[in-house]
Scaffold this active site. Structure first.
Site, mmCIF file in Angstrom:
data_model
loop_
_atom_site.group_PDB
_atom_site.id
_atom_site.type_symbol
_atom_site.label_atom_id
_atom_site.label_comp_id
_atom_site.label_asym_id
_atom_site.label_seq_id
_atom_site.Cartn_x
_atom_site.Cartn_y
_atom_site.Cartn_z
ATOM 1 N N SER A 17 0.843 -1.191 0.000
ATOM 2 C CA SER A 17 0.000 0.000 0.000
ATOM 3 C C SER A 17 0.883 1.248 0.000
ATOM 4 O O SER A 17 1.727 1.418 -0.880
ATOM 5 C CB SER A 17 -0.956 -0.034 1.199
ATOM 6 O OG SER A 17 -1.938 0.978 1.096
ATOM 7 N N GLU A 73 -1.486 -2.667 -8.282
ATOM 8 C CA GLU A 73 -2.729 -2.915 -7.545
ATOM 9 C C GLU A 73 -3.179 -1.619 -6.894
ATOM 10 O O GLU A 73 -2.418 -0.650 -6.805
ATOM 11 C CB GLU A 73 -2.535 -4.027 -6.512
ATOM 12 C CG GLU A 73 -1.592 -3.689 -5.367
ATOM 13 C CD GLU A 73 -2.292 -3.107 -4.148
ATOM 14 O OE1 GLU A 73 -3.482 -3.403 -3.926
ATOM 15 O OE2 GLU A 73 -1.654 -2.334 -3.410
ATOM 16 N N HIS A 130 -3.908 -5.081 -1.575
ATOM 17 C CA HIS A 130 -5.234 -5.031 -0.968
ATOM 18 C C HIS A 130 -6.050 -6.211 -1.495
ATOM 19 O O HIS A 130 -6.434 -6.231 -2.664
ATOM 20 C CB HIS A 130 -5.925 -3.712 -1.312
ATOM 21 C CG HIS A 130 -5.189 -2.504 -0.794
ATOM 22 N ND1 HIS A 130 -4.213 -1.853 -1.541
ATOM 23 C CD2 HIS A 130 -5.274 -1.846 0.391
ATOM 24 C CE1 HIS A 130 -3.741 -0.839 -0.835
ATOM 25 N NE2 HIS A 130 -4.356 -0.804 0.342
#
Length: 321
Positions: free
Chosen positions: A115, A213, A286
């Site tokens: 992230s 992502e 995620h």
């Protein structure tokens, strides 16, 4: 990207080792941190964190200086064998200019996150040659039941065997463009990758297998970010693309029938002409279930087939004692 003779492999993680926990971005959730630490214990590891991990400043886990020194202290601490981020959020982009790279080089260790931590993973690898790991975090995946893919965790970090992940294709995981390619792994959260453009910490993608992502961004925002990267030349020389599950990024189900489309279609409008293997739905970043651990900076082979998707390490990402 780092070249083969620049790669710095951290020592392997063994049962009983101590994992240092850091918060390089947003403030800590005490209850989830405790749950994550319990999972580490069940997996046979010890854990350690500084009291300052609970600091708060605006939407950060304390000042940028505190967060940078926390990371350095864990690298220098001989009782710590690996470092795993507690969570992401926002704030890792403050840290690259504050980190003492020599401390990282002279005390190479496993460093894991995703992230917002995408910024640090790629920066550390490119600046020092250290293989880092896109993988589960303590107050997120370790705190959730079944949140960690144990096979890839051990395959990437234990040094007992090479990482080798083969998953059957489903309606959620499939090859949008079949083929096979080899390259060094880089990438992570698309929003973070795009935010690096034009900075001294811009992610280098030439010759890479690129991970992409994100979470909770609209399809047109995915398109916009991919196009920005394409215009910046960041997709010109990639050898393969692996997209994550892209949770909550699909078009809303109530859209007008004549405008219905899938996120896969959006993705392929941008990357389909590259002529490289493209995988969609790989469970990293995620995810809704178990999170894969993947080595940033290590050489891998991506096989995008009709019946199965495979990521195979071509070298160990750690060194055994």
């Amino acid at each position: 990207m780092t070249t083969a003779n620049q790669v710095l492999k951290p020592p392997a993680l063994r049962p009983g080792d101590t994992i240092g926990i850091v918060a390089p971005a947003s403030p800590m959730w005490r209850d989830l941190l405790a749950l994550g630490c319990r999972t580490l214990e069940e997996m046979g590891y010890q854990w350690k964190y500084l009291d300052s991990i609970f600091a708060e400043e605006l939407f950060f886990a304390g000042s940028a200086e505190r967060r940078a020194r926390e990371i350095e202290s864990m690298f220098e601490d001989d009782s710590v064998q690996a470092i795993v981020c507690a969570r992401g959020g926002y704030g890792s982009n403050y840290l690259p200019p504050l980190l003492n790279l020599e401390k990282l080089r002279s005390h190479p260790k496993i460093f894991v996150g995703y992230s917002d931590v995408t910024t640090l993973l790629n920066y550390m690898t490119e600046a020092t040659g250290l293989v880092t790991f896109h993988g589960p975090m303590i107050a997120k995946d370790f705190a959730a039941v079944g949140g960690v893919d144990v096979g890839s965790w051990l395959g990437a970090l234990s040094g007992e065997s090479l990482l080798d992940v083969t998953l059957p294709t489903t309606h959620k995981l499939r090859a949008l463009q079949t083929g096979e390619a080899e390259g060094r792994l880089c990438g992570g959260c698309l929003s973070m990758l795009v935010s690096s453009l034009g900075t001294p910490y811009e992610v280098q993608t030439e010759g890479s297998i690129l991970l992409i992502e994100d979470v909770s961004v609209k399809p047109y925002q995915v398109d916009r970010m991919l196009m920005q990267w394409k215009h910046a030349g960041k997709l010109d020389r990639v050898r393969g693309l692996a997209f994550g599950e892209m949770l909550h990024c699909e078009a809303p189900p109530d859209q007008k029938s004549e405008l219905r489309f899938t996120l896969e279609e959006v993705v392929m409008r941008v990357v389909g002409s590259l002529g490289v293997p493209v995988v969609y739905g790989l469970p990293f970043g995620h995810v809704a279930g178990a999170q894969l651990t993947l080595p940033i900076g290590a050489r891998v082979r991506l096989s995008a087939g009709v019946e199965a998707i495979r990521i195979q390490a071509l070298e160990s990402s750690v060194r055994r004692a």
